[in-house]
Design an enzyme around this catalytic site. Structure first.
Site, short mmCIF file in Angstrom:
data_model
loop_
_atom_site.label_atom_id
_atom_site.label_comp_id
_atom_site.label_asym_id
_atom_site.label_seq_id
_atom_site.Cartn_x
_atom_site.Cartn_y
_atom_site.Cartn_z
N LYS A 74 0.84 -1.32 0.03
CA LYS A 74 0.01 0.12 -0.08
C LYS A 74 0.93 1.37 -0.11
O LYS A 74 0.46 2.26 -0.60
CB LYS A 74 -1.16 -0.10 1.06
CG LYS A 74 -2.17 -1.13 1.08
CD LYS A 74 -2.90 -1.28 2.38
CE LYS A 74 -4.01 -2.15 2.32
NZ LYS A 74 -4.63 -2.20 3.63
N GLY A 77 -12.66 -4.94 4.31
CA GLY A 77 -14.15 -5.12 4.61
C GLY A 77 -15.05 -5.36 3.34
O GLY A 77 -14.43 -4.51 2.31
#
Length: 371
Positions: free
Chosen positions: A151, A249
């Site tokens: 990331k 999620g």
């Protein structure tokens, strides 16, 4: 009701003129790279949440999309539901970005939060995270820092305009953190956080790394708990801005993916006017940060007096039956590496290193003054 739309042969999608956008959520760099490449070459935009693919092959895939007049979009690959890439390349376009620092992995942040607030050991907190669905059965990519590394590579590539590869980024995880380390941090007004950081040095050099840090409780990042993520960007005009939310999620990630699909439908290849970076600079070795910093070091197999002699100016934090914890007032990466070699030569070992985040880092600094 949609079973007739499922196919087992990707070439059917590849050749279908009615398919203009392909959403890739496979993960990894095997089949995902093959299908993404084929879709782009077939003139189809691709939307992905695949951080490993973007971090490793982002430049070539962006270039391929540009050559074929389509888009390659990956907002969900970094912050899940947190909008960060679009603001970084559009809203902050007037800034020269000096630094990006973030809590980039919800699993490790949840584990550290439970160690801090509930007094769980690392193993206990990991098992709880797995039971709650916050950690994979094989959590290696999260707890060893690889996920955060991918990331920060994407963020650094976009912020600084050159591709940053994961293999160039020094990466440490949180597996060595104990309750004793957590207690020391708390006694001094710090929280332990796994941070990904990318910094533009004054001479233009870029450094990037992932490591557990001591973060002052006065810093906004210290208050980011559980599975939440936060990313702070420092620009030369705007100062510090922070993006906060659920970093993973199903629904948060789906939100970002669908937003990219809408963007591709609305803007097509125009997205690449800003969402693009150049190939990597030829850099030998790792993108280490040369700046000195304060460190907390836990060693085993050597006496406190020996640790003091090896690490220099600082103080013993705690003595253990098999070693000690030592706070180093200031050292750079080379000095720490040399100290670790000396510890090993004495028959000891370094179990944990925590870098202290500078006190003035991300405390909502003012923008640079203008004449």
């Amino acid at each position: 009701p949609y079973k007739d739309l499922f196919v087992k042969d990707f070439s059917i999608i590849e050749r279908d003129p009615e398919v203009s956008i392909v959403v890739e959520t496979i993960g990894g760099v095997g089949a995902a790279l093959d299908y993404t490449t084929r879709a782009l070459k077939a003139g189809k935009s691709v939307v992905t949440a695949n951080k490993e693919l973007v971090a490793t092959h982002g430049y070539e895939l962006l270039q391929l999309a540009k050559e074929h007049g389509v888009s390659y979009l990956f907002e969900a690959s970094v912050g899940g539901g947190i909008p960060i890439l679009r603001p970084l390349n559009a809203c902050l376009a007037a800034n020269e970005v000096d630094q990006v620092t973030g809590i980039l992995n919800g699993t490790t942040n949840y584990i550290l939060t439970r160690m801090i607030k509930a007094g769980l050991t690392f193993d206990q907190a990991l098992k709880e995270a797995q039971a709650n669905g916050y950690a994979e059965q094989d959590p290696t990519a999260d707890i060893e820092g690889h996920d955060a590394c991918r990331k920060i590579c994407i963020l650094a590539s976009l912020a600084f305009g050159r591709h940053i590869y994961p293999r160039q980024v020094p990466t440490e995880g949180i597996t060595g953190v104990t309750l004793a380390d957590v207690a020391y941090a708390d006694s001094c007004g710090y929280k332990i956080k796994l941070l990904g950081r990318a910094i533009r040095e004054p001479e233009g050099k870029v450094c990037a790394f992932v490591a557990p840090h001591l973060v002052s409780c006065e810093n906004p990042l210290a208050g980011v708990e559980d599975v939440f993520n936060a990313i702070s960007v420092t620009g030369n005009a705007v100062g510090d801005v922070m993006f906060y939310g659920r970093g993973a999620g199903k629904l948060p990630t789906a939100s970002a993916v669908v937003a990219d699909v809408v963007d591709a439908l609305k803007n097509g290849v125009k997205v690449h006017d800003s969402l693009f970076w150049q190939p990597a600079d030829p850099v030998e070795g790792m993108l280490t940060d040369p700046a000195p910093a304060a460190y907390y070091v836990r060693v085993e197999g050597i006496a406190p007096a020996v640790a003091e002699a090896i690490y220099g100016k600082g103080h013993v934090v705690e003595e253990h039956f098999d070693g000690c914890s030592y706070f180093v007032d200031s050292a750079d990466g080379k000095a720490l590496a040399e100290a670790a070699r000396k510890v090993e030569a004495m028959g000891g070992s370094v179990k944990l290193v925590l870098r202290r985040l500078p006190e003035d880092c991300l405390l909502y600094t003012s923008p640079s003054p203008r004449d």
